[in-house]
Design an enzyme around this catalytic site. Structure first.
Site, PDB file in Angstrom:
ATOM      1  N   THR A  31       0.561  -1.591  -0.322  1.00 37.85           N
ATOM      2  CA  THR A  31       0.194  -0.101   0.260  1.00 37.85           C
ATOM      3  C   THR A  31       0.742   1.291  -0.017  1.00 37.85           C
ATOM      4  O   THR A  31       0.885   1.918  -1.018  1.00 37.85           O
ATOM      5  CB  THR A  31      -1.208  -0.530   0.657  1.00 37.85           C
ATOM      6  OG1 THR A  31      -1.679  -1.409   1.246  1.00 37.85           O
ATOM      7  CG2 THR A  31      -2.171   1.334   1.389  1.00 37.85           C
ATOM      8  N   GLY A  82       0.457   1.368   5.868  1.00 34.81           N
ATOM      9  CA  GLY A  82      -0.378   0.572   6.121  1.00 34.81           C
ATOM     10  C   GLY A  82      -0.362  -0.172   6.991  1.00 34.81           C
ATOM     11  O   GLY A  82       0.087   0.154   8.280  1.00 34.81           O
ATOM     12  N   GLY A  95       3.688  -5.377  10.498  1.00 34.54           N
ATOM     13  CA  GLY A  95       5.080  -6.416  10.925  1.00 34.54           C
ATOM     14  C   GLY A  95       4.690  -7.392   9.648  1.00 34.54           C
ATOM     15  O   GLY A  95       6.230  -8.254   9.644  1.00 34.54           O
ATOM     16  N   GLY A  97       5.416  -7.679   6.426  1.00 41.04           N
ATOM     17  CA  GLY A  97       6.656  -7.034   5.820  1.00 41.04           C
ATOM     18  C   GLY A  97       7.786  -7.362   6.798  1.00 41.04           C
ATOM     19  O   GLY A  97       8.857  -6.792   5.782  1.00 41.04           O
ATOM     20  N   GLU A 103       9.108   0.712  12.093  1.00 41.60           N
ATOM     21  CA  GLU A 103       7.804   1.485  11.748  1.00 41.60           C
ATOM     22  C   GLU A 103       7.777   1.975  13.335  1.00 41.60           C
ATOM     23  O   GLU A 103       7.380   2.479  13.345  1.00 41.60           O
ATOM     24  CB  GLU A 103       7.269   0.284  11.272  1.00 41.60           C
ATOM     25  CG  GLU A 103       7.481   0.003   9.902  1.00 41.60           C
ATOM     26  CD  GLU A 103       7.182  -1.248   8.995  1.00 41.60           C
ATOM     27  OE1 GLU A 103       6.217  -1.820   8.044  1.00 41.60           O
ATOM     28  OE2 GLU A 103       5.582  -1.736   9.888  1.00 41.60           O
ATOM     29  N   LYS A 121      -8.604  -5.270   5.652  1.00 42.76           N
ATOM     30  CA  LYS A 121      -8.111  -5.043   7.620  1.00 42.76           C
ATOM     31  C   LYS A 121      -8.365  -4.952   7.913  1.00 42.76           C
ATOM     32  O   LYS A 121      -7.996  -5.065   9.971  1.00 42.76           O
ATOM     33  CB  LYS A 121      -6.384  -4.383   7.267  1.00 42.76           C
ATOM     34  CG  LYS A 121      -5.326  -4.020   5.416  1.00 42.76           C
ATOM     35  CD  LYS A 121      -5.189  -5.472   5.424  1.00 42.76           C
ATOM     36  CE  LYS A 121      -3.545  -5.676   3.961  1.00 42.76           C
ATOM     37  NZ  LYS A 121      -2.872  -4.345   4.280  1.00 42.76           N
TER      38      LYS A 121
HETATM   39  C1  5RP Z   1       5.534  -4.480   7.206  1.00 43.37           C
HETATM   40  C2  5RP Z   1       3.712  -3.548   7.711  1.00 43.37           C
HETATM   41  C3  5RP Z   1       2.837  -3.587   6.529  1.00 43.37           C
HETATM   42  O1  5RP Z   1       2.158  -2.125   6.873  1.00 43.37           O
HETATM   43  C4  5RP Z   1       1.550  -4.468   6.517  1.00 43.37           C
HETATM   44  O2  5RP Z   1       2.260  -5.654   6.088  1.00 43.37           O
HETATM   45  C5  5RP Z   1       0.754  -3.944   5.467  1.00 43.37           C
HETATM   46  O3  5RP Z   1       1.720  -4.615   4.468  1.00 43.37           O
HETATM   47  P1  5RP Z   1       0.687  -4.032   3.015  1.00 43.37           P
HETATM   48  O4  5RP Z   1       0.292  -2.671   2.094  1.00 43.37           O
HETATM   49  O5  5RP Z   1       1.618  -4.978   1.866  1.00 43.37           O
HETATM   50  O6  5RP Z   1      -0.821  -4.945   2.673  1.00 43.37           O
HETATM   51  O7  5RP Z   1       3.913  -3.888   8.533  1.00 43.37           O
HETATM   52  O8  5RP Z   1       6.392  -4.182   8.020  1.00 43.37           O
END
Ligand code: 5RP
Length: 218
Positions: A31, A82, A95, A97, A103, A121
């Site tokens: 995102t 995100g 987390g 990612g 973060e 979400k």
């Molecule tokens: C990475 C995060 C991201 O914000 C979370 O995983 C959401 O990712 P996406 O926008 O790809 O759904 O916390 O550590």
């Protein structure tokens, strides 16, 4: 709308929160990647950005936005990121990612945290998405046993190292009815670097892509 279209829509809404700001914080994930692409249009206003991961740093540099060291910055107005889950009180799980520690640091150091998500979400109770817990590698087994005592089912994110050189346990089956208390309890386990609950420093504003509108929860 496709999920990517919803993500683009909330990314565009978040641009309004950073227009005219010299220093901004930038999160990590698919995102936020749309948000970074859109920053290219207003990069003339931006002196620099705080980045929450090596991946985001690369993307910011690719569009010509300088990446700053948080230690050289006195204040950050807005952080955009995100989330993997958002509850009705703007408490988050993050987390997925793997960037949760940086973060959390940038979110803590920022005056306003704008969280951007698509409606998939949103949950009533956090914990359906496996809760990421960053651990010092030698403590992985110990922390996993402690997480089992809390009712979770930890799964080691094998062959994965965070930008800080640590490992991640993804903890399944958690029913997180009290995110503030659970965040504190997990942080108290020796060997835990950070957990993915953003309850103490939660979002100030959540922008939710829903159908062809963006809902703002503030
Ligand atoms: C990475 C995060 C991201 O914000 C979370 O995983 C959401 O990712 P996406 O926008 O790809 O759904 O916390 O550590």
């Amino acid at each position: 709308m496709t999920q990517d279209e919803l993500k683009k829509q909330v990314a565009a809404a978040a641009i309004e929160y950073v227009k005219g700001l010299p220093i901004i914080g930038v999160g990590t994930g698919s995102t936020v990647n749309f948000f970074i692409e859109m920053l290219a249009d207003i990069k003339g206003d931006i002196e620099g950005a705080l980045s929450s991961s090596e991946a985001t740093t690369q993307r910011l540099k690719n569009i010509g936005i300088p990446v700053l060291d948080l230690n050289s910055v006195d204040s950050v107005e807005v952080y955009v990121d995100g989330a993997d889950e958002v509850d009705p009180n703007k408490k988050l799980v993050k987390g997925g990612g793997g960037a949760l520690t940086r973060e959390k640091i940038i979110a803590a150091a920022s005056k306003k945290f704008v969280c951007i998500v698509d409606e998939s979400k949103c949950v009533d109770v956090l914990g359906k998405f496996p809760l990421p817990v960053e651990v010092i590698p030698m403590a992985r087994g110990y922390v996993a046993r402690e997480m089992e005592k809390l009712g979770g089912r930890p799964v080691w994110r094998e062959d994965y190292f965070t930008d800080n050189g640590n490992e991640i346990l993804d903890v399944h089956d958690m029913q997180i009815t009290d995110p503030m208390e659970m965040e504190r309890i997990i942080n108290d386990i020796t060997g835990v670097v950070t957990n993915g609950l953003f309850a103490h420093r939660d979002a100030d504003v959540v922008l939710i892509g829903k159908g062809d509108t963006v809902e703002t929860v503030a």
